[in-house]
Design an enzyme around this catalytic site. Structure first.
Site, PDB file in Angstrom:
ATOM      1  N   LYS A 195       0.849  -1.187   0.000  1.00 48.65           N
ATOM      2  CA  LYS A 195       0.000   0.000   0.000  1.00 48.65           C
ATOM      3  C   LYS A 195       0.881   1.232   0.000  1.00 48.65           C
ATOM      4  O   LYS A 195       1.691   1.439   0.909  1.00 48.65           O
ATOM      5  CB  LYS A 195      -0.895  -0.016   1.247  1.00 48.65           C
ATOM      6  CG  LYS A 195      -1.780   1.209   1.365  1.00 48.65           C
ATOM      7  CD  LYS A 195      -2.755   1.065   2.511  1.00 48.65           C
ATOM      8  CE  LYS A 195      -3.589   2.314   2.663  1.00 48.65           C
ATOM      9  NZ  LYS A 195      -4.537   2.198   3.793  1.00 48.65           N
ATOM     10  N   LYS A 248      -2.251  -1.469  -3.834  1.00 50.07           N
ATOM     11  CA  LYS A 248      -3.115  -0.296  -3.748  1.00 50.07           C
ATOM     12  C   LYS A 248      -2.296   0.977  -3.856  1.00 50.07           C
ATOM     13  O   LYS A 248      -1.300   1.067  -3.149  1.00 50.07           O
ATOM     14  CB  LYS A 248      -3.847  -0.353  -2.399  1.00 50.07           C
ATOM     15  CG  LYS A 248      -4.745   0.803  -2.117  1.00 50.07           C
ATOM     16  CD  LYS A 248      -5.314   0.655  -0.744  1.00 50.07           C
ATOM     17  CE  LYS A 248      -6.095   1.906  -0.441  1.00 50.07           C
ATOM     18  NZ  LYS A 248      -6.492   1.988   0.920  1.00 50.07           N
TER      19      LYS A 248
HETATM   20  C1  PBG Z   1      -7.525   3.124   5.747  1.00 48.48           C
HETATM   21  C2  PBG Z   1      -7.776   3.069   4.288  1.00 48.48           C
HETATM   22  C3  PBG Z   1      -7.602   4.069   3.320  1.00 48.48           C
HETATM   23  C4  PBG Z   1      -8.109   3.554   2.122  1.00 48.48           C
HETATM   24  C5  PBG Z   1      -8.537   2.266   2.385  1.00 48.48           C
HETATM   25  N1  PBG Z   1      -8.307   1.985   3.718  1.00 48.48           N
HETATM   26  C6  PBG Z   1      -7.113   5.455   3.446  1.00 48.48           C
HETATM   27  C7  PBG Z   1      -5.712   5.736   3.739  1.00 48.48           C
HETATM   28  O1  PBG Z   1      -4.868   4.866   3.881  1.00 48.48           O
HETATM   29  O2  PBG Z   1      -5.428   6.926   3.873  1.00 48.48           O
HETATM   30  C8  PBG Z   1      -8.182   4.272   0.805  1.00 48.48           C
HETATM   31  C9  PBG Z   1      -9.233   3.791  -0.139  1.00 48.48           C
HETATM   32  C10 PBG Z   1      -9.558   4.705  -1.264  1.00 48.48           C
HETATM   33  O3  PBG Z   1      -8.935   5.762  -1.478  1.00 48.48           O
HETATM   34  O4  PBG Z   1     -10.496   4.378  -1.990  1.00 48.48           O
HETATM   35  N2  PBG Z   1      -6.217   3.096   6.133  1.00 48.48           N
END
Ligand code: PBG
Length: 327
Positions: A195, A248
């Site tokens: 991520k 992601k």
């Molecule tokens: C929580 C999380 C996030 C997303 C999914 N889980 C936000 C982040 O990490 O700031 C993002 C999902 C999206 O942008 O559609 N940590």
């Protein structure tokens, strides 16, 4: 054989031939639809930066799930907005927290729905970071216990799968042990293994009210410049017991999806995130692109890169389109 004996256009002449040699397909069974759950009753609030996406209260879930099932979307991932936030995100692991309520409601009303939960603290902490703090730093090891508690509380409420998105080191094994010690050895973990610290999460942070109140997430989410590190992160999660590896965001990281596909034999998921969705929606609203075709082409590119599963706000729209195309 080359031209004029060999002519690639021969196999593109009509829809039947094109369909026959098509290498990649989208299927509703491989898409996961994200849902944002808010406190209250009878609530359905549009998210301004994500046209077509609503935040809904628990009592709306039955109807929402039915609209998913109707087009063949049988998996959802839940994000919650708690009544109150605090320093340690206790709303994330409260017995009757917003997500725990949502899981129970879904499993009661729509038992066939595959209910996946996002495991993270950022929606539940008053500072907006994904773990508890020491000073201005996220305390990795102290956070692990809270994440394991959160995942366990989801499993107890009936979740079919948990998906940790916090990016703390060691969280997969901590969650796996907590689940196993409590009889949930059949609950799989879909790890947000790779991520990135991405600007494409902007609209989501509005939807889930989880922007960090100070600083950013770069001390735990990955540097967008790195791809070898992605392999290392994924390797660790495999060793710790992840069942699905997620990348992601998706489109700006198709190379990463492809590398993971080559290197690992676990199922690969990709999260087509809020900003990626919003860009397509905005350009389509302006009439600058054909939104439906760009949606389909984008999701296809993610599958072609090697993802088996796609988490996307387009899941229902795409599934609907697939139903129409089959007719
Ligand atoms: C929580 C999380 C996030 C997303 C999914 N889980 C936000 C982040 O990490 O700031 C993002 C999902 C999206 O942008 O559609 N940590």
């Amino acid at each position: 054989m080359i031209f004029p004996e060999y002519r690639p256009r021969r196999m593109r002449r009509n829809t039947t031939l094109r369909a026959m040699i098509r290498e990649t397909r989208l299927s509703a069974s491989q898409m996961i639809y994200p849902l944002f759950i808010i406190p209250g009753k009878g609530k359905r609030e549009p998210v301004p930066s994500m046209p077509g996406v609503d935040r809904i209260s628990v009592d709306q879930l039955k109807q929402e799930a039915a609209s998913c099932m109707k087009v063949g979307i049988n998996s959802v991932i839940l994000f919650g907005l708690p009544e109150k936030k605090d320093g340690v995100g206790s709303g994330a692991y409260a017995n009757n927290g917003i997500i725990q309520q949502a899981i129970k409601e879904l499993k009661n009303t729509t038992p066939k729905m595959n209910v996946i939960t996002d495991v993270c603290l950022c929606e539940y902490t008053d500072h907006g970071h994904c773990g508890c703090l020491v000073g201005h730093e996220v305390d990795n090891d102290a956070t692990l216990e809270l994440l394991a508690k959160t995942a366990l509380s989801h499993a107890r409420a009936g979740a079919d799968m948990v998906a940790p998105s916090d990016m703390m080191d060691g969280r997969i094994s901590e969650i796996r042990s907590a689940l196993d010690e409590n009889g949930f050895h059949m609950v799989p973990i879909m790890s947000y293994a790779v991520k990135y610290a991405s600007a494409f999460y902007g609209p989501f942070r509005d939807a889930a009210d989880c922007a960090p109140r100070f600083g950013d997430r770069r001390s735990y989410q990955m540097d967008p410049a790195n791809s070898r590190e992605a392999l290392r992160e994924a390797t660790l999660d495999v060793e710790e017991g992840a069942d699905i590896l997620m990348v992601k965001p998706a489109v700006a990281y198709l190379d990463i999806i492809s590398r993971l596909r080559d290197e690992f034999d676990l199922p690969i998921a990709a999260y087509h995130v809020s900003g990626e969705y919003a860009m397509i929606k905005a350009a389509a609203e302006k009439g600058w692109i054909d939104g439906e075709r760009v949606m389909a082409e984008t999701l296809l590119s993610i599958r072609r890169a090697g993802a088996d599963i796609i988490l996307t706000y387009f899941a229902k729209d795409m599934a609907q389109l697939l139903c129409e195309q089959e007719e």
